[in-house]
Design an enzyme around this catalytic site. Structure first.
Site, mmCIF file in Angstrom:
data_model
loop_
_atom_site.group_PDB
_atom_site.id
_atom_site.type_symbol
_atom_site.label_atom_id
_atom_site.label_comp_id
_atom_site.label_asym_id
_atom_site.label_seq_id
_atom_site.Cartn_x
_atom_site.Cartn_y
_atom_site.Cartn_z
ATOM 1 C CD1 TRP A 154 -0.326 -1.562 3.082
ATOM 2 C CD2 TRP A 154 0.513 0.590 3.365
ATOM 3 N NE1 TRP A 154 0.378 -1.675 4.235
ATOM 4 C CE2 TRP A 154 0.728 -0.427 4.471
ATOM 5 C CE3 TRP A 154 0.669 1.803 3.628
ATOM 6 C CZ2 TRP A 154 1.710 0.041 5.559
ATOM 7 C CZ3 TRP A 154 1.641 2.371 4.419
ATOM 8 C CH2 TRP A 154 2.162 1.524 5.441
ATOM 9 C CG ASN A 155 5.092 1.148 0.784
ATOM 10 O OD1 ASN A 155 4.637 0.315 0.128
ATOM 11 N ND2 ASN A 155 6.259 1.200 0.943
ATOM 12 C CE LYS A 178 -3.877 -8.911 -2.056
ATOM 13 N NZ LYS A 178 -4.206 -7.948 -1.036
ATOM 14 N N GLY A 231 6.460 -6.617 0.747
ATOM 15 C CA GLY A 231 5.676 -6.611 1.770
ATOM 16 C C GLY A 231 6.814 -6.823 3.145
ATOM 17 C CD GLU A 253 11.425 -3.750 -2.709
ATOM 18 O OE1 GLU A 253 12.156 -2.803 -3.011
ATOM 19 O OE2 GLU A 253 10.384 -3.724 -3.112
ATOM 20 C CG LEU A 254 11.098 -9.922 2.002
ATOM 21 C CD1 LEU A 254 11.222 -11.164 2.586
ATOM 22 C CD2 LEU A 254 9.452 -9.894 1.478
ATOM 23 C CB CYS A 287 10.923 -1.368 2.501
ATOM 24 S SG CYS A 287 11.324 -1.080 0.729
ATOM 25 C CD GLU A 386 9.937 -2.620 7.848
ATOM 26 O OE1 GLU A 386 10.274 -1.910 6.899
ATOM 27 O OE2 GLU A 386 9.324 -3.747 7.544
#
Length: 495
Positions: A154-155, A178, A231, A253-254, A287, A386
């Site tokens: 969502w960012n 999605k 996410g 990508e975390l 992130c 985080e």
């Protein structure tokens, strides 16, 4: 009052009602106003979307399209994104609370991603391999994988969707997206532009809904050839396990807890601005946020004073207003999470130098003040975990060796910043930091041409650059015997 708009899934090139008939609300985080209702996706919707993508993948209109013509379609898509930039920027700002002027900046550069992969489309090729037998030809081919599942956050919905969509289409795949349940609108609009650009129906499909329902159904679907996710690290770990269990690829990508390091020979004014940009831009909801700030002891007080002073003066308000500098957190639970972490920091012994309060921003929304924590150690949870909000923890250090140890003492390895006037030190630090991206005397610089990879718990795989195309192709080795004579008997020994 006008009726709340209903947004449908986008499957097979057209809006498609949810199989369940159910919808959910999306609200403006600055005002709590309901913006629209989005289709609530289920297994049935994911099945339909994957079936559509599978059909499109084998459709001669896509399968037999030349690589150059794929590039033409991507370029046209980039043009359409540029044409609709203001509409997309405003929609995304309303959906997740990011500043409209920041979104305008993102949309100004977003077409470049499609242009970059448009140019790369007909540069995807294999090699001819030398063999010991001159009558045997061996060459390699790079082929598309098939249907790619993309789960986006969502960012930065458009940017992070584009990071997956552009290279996947460039390589000849089809895609099921999605998006986050908090930010469905702009990704659905992007899918419409894909069709307007000339891609065949089903090349790109979007199913909206919740992670535990539509997202899980997509991850578990046997028709996928690859899953790409941006996410949290916890969710990424579960997706990696699911993908590995079916022997399909995953790009993840975390999370991050990135160090931003300021040495005493740096331009302190510039470094302070870089620290502010690294943690308070996008309300810290990125992130790569530079949430752990290390300042060499000789300039620690000066840097702290400059950062705190600027944090106190940041203007919170309506993200659509040009003079607003900090918008809301994207939703109430995220605001509450940030607040709970600051309370945790206090209980651990941290001192709130400035900020540290939730507010409605005068609009009834989910705002949190720009916050600076001091008297912290690298072992506190508020420093190790985080937060994903406008919270900076600032710590002193003495030596280069010490700060390398502190910076690398984290489970994450996404990004790092270094501020120094010493060129030799800049290169030493870049080599020694465990981070996939290292910025020197800048922060948050990005380009579609520059690969981005997370180390450690920050992810697996590469996004951006030429390297990412390999993530969306499979390698085939072909052997051809050009000798038209008899095939040797395998049981007759030859000298």
């Amino acid at each position: 009052m006008s009726e709340t708009p209903q947004l449908q899934h986008f499957i097979g090139g057209k809006p498609t009602a949810p199989a369940s008939g159910e919808y959910f609300e999306s609200t403006n985080p600055a005002t709590r106003e309901v913006l629209y209702q989005a289709a609530r996706g289920t297994v049935a919707d994911i099945d339909a979307a994957v079936a559509s993508a599978t059909e499109a993948f084998h459709d001669p209109r896509w399968r037999d399209l030349s690589q150059t013509k794929r590039g033409h379609l991507l370029r046209r898509l980039g043009d359409l994104v540029a044409e609709h930039a203001e509409e997309l920027a405003r929609s995304e700002s309303l959906d997740n609370g990011k500043l409209l002027r920041e979104m305008r900046g993102q949309l100004a550069t977003l077409p470049e991603y499609y242009y970059y992969y448009a140019g790369l489309a007909d540069k995807i090729h294999g090699d001819v391999i030398p063999t010991s037998n001159r009558q045997v030809l061996n060459y390699t081919m790079r082929e598309p994988l098939g249907v790619v599942g993309a789960i986006t956050p969502w960012n930065s919905p458009l940017t992070l969707t584009t990071s997956k969509l552009a290279p996947a289409l460039c390589a000849g795949n089809t895609v099921v997206i999605k998006p986050s349940e908090y930010t469905s609108a702009t990704v659905l609009k992007l899918a419409e532009l894909v069709i307007e650009a000339g891609f065949p129906p089903g090349a790109v499909n979007v199913v909206t809904g919740f992670g535990a329902e539509a997202g899980q159904a997509l991850v578990d679907h046997p028709g996928l050839a690859k899953i790409s996710f941006t996410g949290s690290t916890a969710t990424g770990s579960r997706i990696a396990s699911a993908a590995a269990g079916r022997f399909i690829g995953s790009t993840l990508e975390l999370g991050g807890k990135s160090p931003n390091i300021v040495f005493d020979d740096a331009n302190v004014a510039n470094a302070a601005t870089g620290v502010v940009a690294g943690i308070f831009a996008a309300a810290g909801q990125t992130c790569i946020a530079g949430s752990r700030v290390f300042a060499q002891r000789a300039i620690y007080d000066e840097l702290l004073e400059r950062v705190a002073e600027r944090a106190r003066s940041i203007r919170m308000g309506n993200p659509l207003d040009d003079d607003t500098e900090l918008g809301p957190l994207a939703f109430e639970d995220q605001r509450d999470k940030v607040a709970s972490y600051v309370d945790l920091g206090r209980s651990e012994g941290a001192r709130v130098l400035t900020g540290g309060r939730a507010t409605d921003g005068g609009l009834g929304g989910f705002f949190y003040e720009p916050t600076v924590l001091v008297d912290v150690t690298n072992q506190m949870r508020v420093v190790r975990e985080e937060i994903f909000g406008p919270v900076a923890a600032i710590m002193p250090f003495d030596s280069e060796d010490e700060v390398v140890q502190l910076a690398n003492d984290t489970e994450y390895g996404l990004a790092a910043g270094v501020w120094t006037a010493n060129l030799s030190r800049a290169h030493r630090m870049a080599a020694r930091l465990d981070a996939g991206t290292v910025w020197v005397n800048t922060y948050r610089a990005m380009s579609p041409m520059s690969p981005r990879q997370g180390f450690k718990s920050s992810g697996v795989g590469v996004e951006h650059g030429t390297e990412t195309v390999k993530e969306y192709t499979r390698l085939k080795s072909v052997w051809i015997n050009t000798d038209e004579g008899p095939v040797p008997d395998p049981f007759v020994m030859r000298s």
